[in-house]
Design a protein around this motif. Structure first.
Motif, mmCIF file in Angstrom:
data_model
loop_
_atom_site.group_PDB
_atom_site.id
_atom_site.type_symbol
_atom_site.label_atom_id
_atom_site.label_comp_id
_atom_site.label_asym_id
_atom_site.label_seq_id
_atom_site.Cartn_x
_atom_site.Cartn_y
_atom_site.Cartn_z
ATOM 1 N N UNK A 178 49.121 42.269 42.004
ATOM 2 C CA UNK A 178 48.254 41.296 42.664
ATOM 3 C C UNK A 178 46.905 41.228 41.951
ATOM 4 N N UNK A 179 46.356 40.019 41.862
ATOM 5 C CA UNK A 179 45.009 39.806 41.338
ATOM 6 C C UNK A 179 44.155 39.234 42.455
ATOM 7 N N UNK A 180 43.027 39.897 42.715
ATOM 8 C CA UNK A 180 42.090 39.481 43.760
ATOM 9 C C UNK A 180 40.744 39.234 43.079
ATOM 10 N N UNK A 181 40.342 37.975 42.920
ATOM 11 C CA UNK A 181 39.127 37.629 42.184
ATOM 12 C C UNK A 181 38.191 36.817 43.078
ATOM 13 N N UNK A 182 36.897 37.016 42.870
ATOM 14 C CA UNK A 182 35.908 36.343 43.710
ATOM 15 C C UNK A 182 34.688 35.976 42.879
ATOM 16 N N UNK A 183 34.170 34.788 43.099
ATOM 17 C CA UNK A 183 32.887 34.393 42.534
ATOM 18 C C UNK A 183 31.996 33.976 43.695
#
Length: 712
Positions: free
Chosen positions: A301-306
């Motif tokens: 899983x990839x969990x990315x936030x900006x």
């Protein structure tokens, strides 16, 4: 402390004996739980943490986060609710996060309404996923996220004391429509206050005779108002990805009018013997994040936030200082802060076989801060005018990368290992001081382990950590803040551009015993060795003014011991009422190497804290009630060779009673600080001509609150 531990162990033995008797019941009740219900993060996670749920936050009808956190084991809250501490340490040693990211300097988390919070995570030992600027520990405030069903909820309450009134309301709206869901939380309130306080200054000479004795009286009145909005939008895409937009906007105003004067018993009054102060402060804080979660095959899983943030603050300060009853100085200050920033975080996780969970991630951010201050002084007698335009521009660049692995060696033994690199570059410039470039980088190796004993009830934890505390930009700048009546107890302040981060090596261990559902006993011990320890130093400059600055000065050692016991009465007694018991004791020690003993502990560290609480619910569930007692010890602290501080212990009693009118409406009545204990704090300087002391007193006030909570 040994006696306290023995008493807790004796209570545990007694409750266990009663629980063993209960095993002889001829009829047993079997309760089947799903996997989500069976999971207990406090018990099952390798990383040690305490979870404070939304239900617990609202149980006492608390109007602020500080009121709720003071009942959490190992957490203490100072006067006003702003100084939240773990292991008795505040002043930056305890890291405060909002949705996993550090809150900006100057943001008051007391403006957050408990109704907008999903949970609070109290993390004792550092993990690589969060910043390791957490020598004492981390408190992560998680705003409401999940939307399970359509919800319409409105809460309104009024808090009253002899000094203040505080009406506050909150509205929560949430719903789902296929793959889209949303929630909106709107809250606001107003706070009116009128209060009195005083500070006593005295000078005792070497013969024991008073040479100066005077009281500084303050009458303060005004109001505060605030509103917050936190919308959240969730989309589930066709490929299973999720996209979430979460924003938080907080606006508040504080207006105060103060009349202050000296009453002299012995000696002379200061030159400015009275003053009138009118001040107003307006703050706006906004933050918005866009989060994307993508699932790969085989559990990866990839969990990315900006995200971006913006803070704006404006203050006005009008002060008229009088000498011998006549206006002598008009002191007008206009100041403000403009801060904006962008950030990005991400985490990629993937299982490796059935035993390992490997993750790697990053954190990057840029913050720009414009802090300005324009001061206009008019000396009425001479007609001389003095203008001081001060301010500074600062920027902070942070970059971090980490890798971590959680390995289940067996069903009983799990190990967590992590490595985090974190770098900071702080630049500041302004009028009256040289530009500052301060660069720091810290490697943080981290390890935690959990071992569950074969009996299924007992488990052991241990952790090794490397953490740090970085100086804030405002402390690094050489900008000088001046005091009106400058003295050894009321000094100017100037920053130190050469400050280095404090580095701490720590070890945590704990024993936990779970003997029934909701029943737990634990003993946790921890130690921290802090290098490049930062402390305040007060000196007399070449111009004859007293000045305080910060400096790195040697080493400090910190130790703590926490004992916690909680259980429902049904775990130890047949046919027991629905009564829950909880109690905890925390003992903290410290020693500053550069300050001679005895009493050379860290400034204002809380040496002893304790909580005891009872919560009861009637069989039909319509009524619930409870009470909580909190003790926060204090004592004598030697902060420097010739400077001491002392404060009275704090004792607080809170209680609540709630009536569930029907399935949708609850009426809650709460009371805080029922003991109404006064609080006194004293600073003492040992001088060549005697002893100079300043002691402030805050009057204890009982607050009561009536709140209505309704769903529709």
């Amino acid at each position: 402390m040994i006696r306290l531990t023995l008493v807790a162990a004796a209570i545990l033995s007694a409750t266990q004996a009663m629980a063993e008797e209960k095993k002889e019941e001829p009829v047993q009740k079997v309760e089947i739980k799903g996997a989500a219900q069976a999971y207990n993060p406090r018990k099952d996670d390798t990383a040690s943490k305490i979870i404070v749920s939304s239900e617990e936050l609202k149980r006492y009808g608390d109007a602020s986060i500080g009121d709720a956190l003071k009942r959490v084991p190992g957490v203490t809250v100072g006067a006003g609710g702003r100084d939240i501490r773990m292991r008795g340490l505040g002043s930056g040693y305890t890291q405060i996060l909002l949705n996993g990211e550090r809150v900006p300097a100057g943001f008051n988390i007391e403006t957050l309404a408990p109704d907008s919070i999903e949970r609070i995570e109290v993390i004792r030992a550092a993990s690589a996923e969060f910043s390791t600027q957490s020598i004492a520990g981390t408190i992560n405030i998680v705003l409401k996220k999940a939307v399970q069903t359509a919800q319409r909820e409105v809460n309104f309450g009024v808090t009253h004391s002899r000094e203040a009134n505080n009406p506050r309301g909150n509205l929560i709206l949430s719903d789902k429509d296929g793959n889209f869901s949303y929630s909106v939380n709107v809250g606001g309130g107003r706070y009116f206050f009128e209060r009195d306080s005083f500070t006593d200054d005295e000078l005792i000479d070497l013969t024991g005779q008073p040479r100066m004795a005077r009281r500084y009286l303050v009458h303060d009145h005004g109001y505060a108002r605030g509103i917050e909005l936190s919308p959240r939008l969730n989309w589930t895409l066709e490929n299973g990805d999720t996209v979430t937009s979460q924003s938080f906007i907080n606006k508040n105003t504080f207006v105060s009018n103060s009349d202050r004067a000296y009453r002299v018993a012995v000696g002379d009054a200061p030159f400015y013997d009275s003053d009138r102060l009118e001040s107003a402060n307006r703050n706006l804080f906004g933050r918005s994040d866009l989060n994307w979660v993508h699932k790969f095959g085989e559990g990866a899983k990839l969990d990315a936030k900006i995200g971006g943030k913006r803070m704006r603050s404006k203050s006005q300060w009008f002060e008229t200082d009088a000498h011998a009853g006549e206006a002598a100085l008009q002191h007008n200050v206009f100041s403000g802060i403009r801060e904006w920033g962008v950030s990005s975080t991400g985490k990629y996780s993937s299982p490796i076989g059935s035993d390992h969970s490997l993750a790697a991630g990053w954190e990057a951010g840029y913050t720009s801060r414009d802090d300005w201050r324009n001061q206009r002084d008019l000396f009425s007698v001479s007609g001389v005018r003095s203008d001081k335009d001060e301010g500074y521009l600062a920027s902070v660049r942070n970059l971090a990368a980490y890798v971590q692995d959680e390995w289940s060696i067996s069903k009983a033994w799990s190990v967590y290992g992590g490595l985090r690199w974190e770098g900071l570059l702080t630049r500041s410039s302004g009028a009256g001081f040289d530009p500052v470039n301060n660069r720091s980088a810290v490697w943080s190796p981290l390890m935690q382990t959990l071992y569950k004993l074969p009996n299924g009830k007992d488990q052991l934890r241990a952790a090794l950590t490397r953490t740090y505390k970085a100086p804030q930009a405002s402390v690094l700048s050489g900008r000088r803040f001046t005091s009106t009546n400058n003295s050894q107890t009321d000094t100017d302040f100037v920053g130190n551009p050469g400050l280095k981060p404090e580095l701490a090596t720590g070890i945590d261990t704990s024993y936990e015993h779970y003997w029934n559902e909701g029943a737990m006993f634990s003993v946790a011990a921890a130690s921290r060795r802090i290098n490049n320890f930062t402390r305040r130093n007060t000196f007399l400059d070449s111009g004859g003014r007293w000045v305080t600055t910060t400096m790195n000065n040697g080493r400090a050692d910190v130790r703590s011991l926490d004992v916690e016991l909680k259980f429902p009465m049904k775990a130890v007694m047949d046919n027991a009422p629905a009564l829950d018991v909880r109690t905890s004791v925390s003992r903290n020690w410290s020693r500053v190497e550069s300050v001679p003993g005895p009493d050379n502990t860290l400034d204002q560290q809380v040496p002893l804290s304790a909580t005891f609480g009872l919560d009861y619910k009637t069989p039909d569930g319509k009524w619930s009630m409870g009470g909580s007692f909190n003790y926060r010890g204090n004592g004598l602290v030697r902060m420097d060779v010739n400077r001491y501080s002392w404060a009275t212990p704090a004792r607080q009693m809170d209680a609540y009673i709630a009536w569930k009118v029907d399935g949708k409406t609850t009426v809650r009545f709460s009371g805080w600080n029922l003991l109404k204990q006064d609080y006194r704090a004293r600073t003492t300087f040992i001088r060549d001509n005697g002893q100079l002391a300043s002691e402030s007193t805050s009057t204890g006030v009982c607050n009561i609150r009536l709140q209505v909570e309704s769903r529709f």
